[in-house]
Design a protein around this motif. Structure first.
Motif, PDB file in Angstrom:
ATOM      1  N   GLY A  84      10.578 -10.526 -10.406  1.00  0.00           N
ATOM      2  CA  GLY A  84       9.389  -9.779 -10.022  1.00  0.00           C
ATOM      3  C   GLY A  84       9.501  -9.207  -8.626  1.00  0.00           C
ATOM      4  N   LYS A  85      10.031  -9.991  -7.688  1.00  0.00           N
ATOM      5  CA  LYS A  85      10.161  -9.531  -6.304  1.00  0.00           C
ATOM      6  C   LYS A  85      11.165  -8.383  -6.187  1.00  0.00           C
ATOM      7  CE  LYS A  85       9.051 -13.964  -4.050  1.00  0.00           C
ATOM      8  NZ  LYS A  85       9.029 -14.878  -5.210  1.00  0.00           N
ATOM      9  N   ASP A 141       6.999 -12.520 -14.821  1.00  0.00           N
ATOM     10  CA  ASP A 141       7.404 -11.628 -13.736  1.00  0.00           C
ATOM     11  C   ASP A 141       6.387 -11.565 -12.603  1.00  0.00           C
ATOM     12  OD1 ASP A 141       9.607 -11.076 -15.275  1.00  0.00           O
ATOM     13  OD2 ASP A 141       8.972  -9.039 -15.829  1.00  0.00           O
ATOM     14  N   ASP A 142       5.101 -11.727 -12.931  1.00  0.00           N
ATOM     15  CA  ASP A 142       4.078 -11.616 -11.905  1.00  0.00           C
ATOM     16  C   ASP A 142       3.777 -12.940 -11.205  1.00  0.00           C
ATOM     17  OD1 ASP A 142       2.817 -12.851 -14.004  1.00  0.00           O
ATOM     18  OD2 ASP A 142       1.119 -11.459 -14.116  1.00  0.00           O
ATOM     19  N   GLY A 187      12.132  -1.123  -8.252  1.00  0.00           N
ATOM     20  CA  GLY A 187      11.803  -0.657  -9.602  1.00  0.00           C
ATOM     21  C   GLY A 187      11.706   0.843  -9.742  1.00  0.00           C
ATOM     22  N   HIS A 192      12.309  -6.412  -8.576  1.00  0.00           N
ATOM     23  CA  HIS A 192      11.859  -5.235  -9.313  1.00  0.00           C
ATOM     24  C   HIS A 192      10.766  -4.494  -8.544  1.00  0.00           C
ATOM     25  CE1 HIS A 192      10.105  -2.780 -12.583  1.00  0.00           C
ATOM     26  NE2 HIS A 192      11.347  -2.787 -13.051  1.00  0.00           N
ATOM     27  N   SER A 193       9.892  -5.217  -7.858  1.00  0.00           N
ATOM     28  CA  SER A 193       8.860  -4.563  -7.049  1.00  0.00           C
ATOM     29  C   SER A 193       9.481  -3.750  -5.919  1.00  0.00           C
ATOM     30  CB  SER A 193       7.904  -5.609  -6.460  1.00  0.00           C
ATOM     31  OG  SER A 193       7.139  -6.224  -7.475  1.00  0.00           O
TER      32      SER A 193
END
Length: 208
Positions: free
Chosen positions: A81-82, A73-74, A88, A84-85
């Motif tokens: 990851g994008k 995810d990172d 989220g 969710h950032s």
């Protein structure tokens, strides 16, 4: 579902990021629970930035991805990851892609398109697992793109079409020309399968 209805294509006017944001806001604001499949890349992040100050109730929304790279995810290449950032802490529910999983219908599927006419991670040439019904499959583009040399997980064509509507968001003159070819039946491109034949209505958001 609209799977057996002849596909219809509409060009949105205007077709810029603000218009896409308005479309997403309408779907999120509709009554009841909603399921939205987000495309990857930088465009959704730009659109979500335009929505961050709007009073939208994301708690009624389940967000899936049309596709993702098989990375943590990172990792910079992670679509999950994008997204969710960006969302989220919004209260939205997130549904991860898992190879072989069956996929429930969506209210909206948001697609992008590559210069080769690929959508999600369905490429003109690729290796892929075949799954019956709407499902998540593993694919590997041929050749692997140098900017993202990773195996992929993607919704298959049946899963992408199991939705009330599709929006296709593209930029640039060359992609507009490709879309026109696809609409007229050029079947070299995966996007053609969504613009012709049978499937949900497609709204194209195009800008320079």
């Amino acid at each position: 579902m609209t799977e057996f209805v002849p596909a219809s294509v509409t060009w949105a006017e205007p077709g810029d990021a603000s218009a896409v944001a308005d479309h997403i806001a309408r779907v999120v604001s509709a009554p009841g629970d909603k399921r939205i499949a987000f495309t990857g890349g930088s465009t959704p992040i730009k659109v979500l930035a335009l929505l961050k100050d709007r009073p939208l109730d994301w708690s009624s929304v389940t967000i899936a991805l049309t596709d993702d790279r098989c990375v943590p995810d990172d990792h910079p290449a992670s679509n999950f990851g994008k997204i969710h950032s960006a969302l989220g802490t919004s209260g939205a529910r997130f549904e991860r892609l898992e190879e072989g999983a069956q996929v429930a219908p969506f209210d909206l599927v948001w697609l992008g398109m590559g210069e080769d006419g690929h959508v999600a991670s369905l490429f003109p040439e690729m290796t892929a697992h075949v799954r019956p019904g709407p499902a998540v499959i593993a694919t590997t583009p041929i050749p692997l793109p140098s900017e993202a040399p990773h195996d992929r997980l993607t919704l298959n064509e049946k899963a992408l079409k199991a939705t009330r509507e599709i929006i296709l968001v593209v930029t640039g003159a060359s992609k507009r020309e490709l879309l026109q070819s696809a609409i007229h039946g050029d079947d070299r491109y995966p996007v053609t399968h969504f613009l012709r034949g049978f499937g949900p209505p497609v709204t194209i958001y195009w800008s320079e």
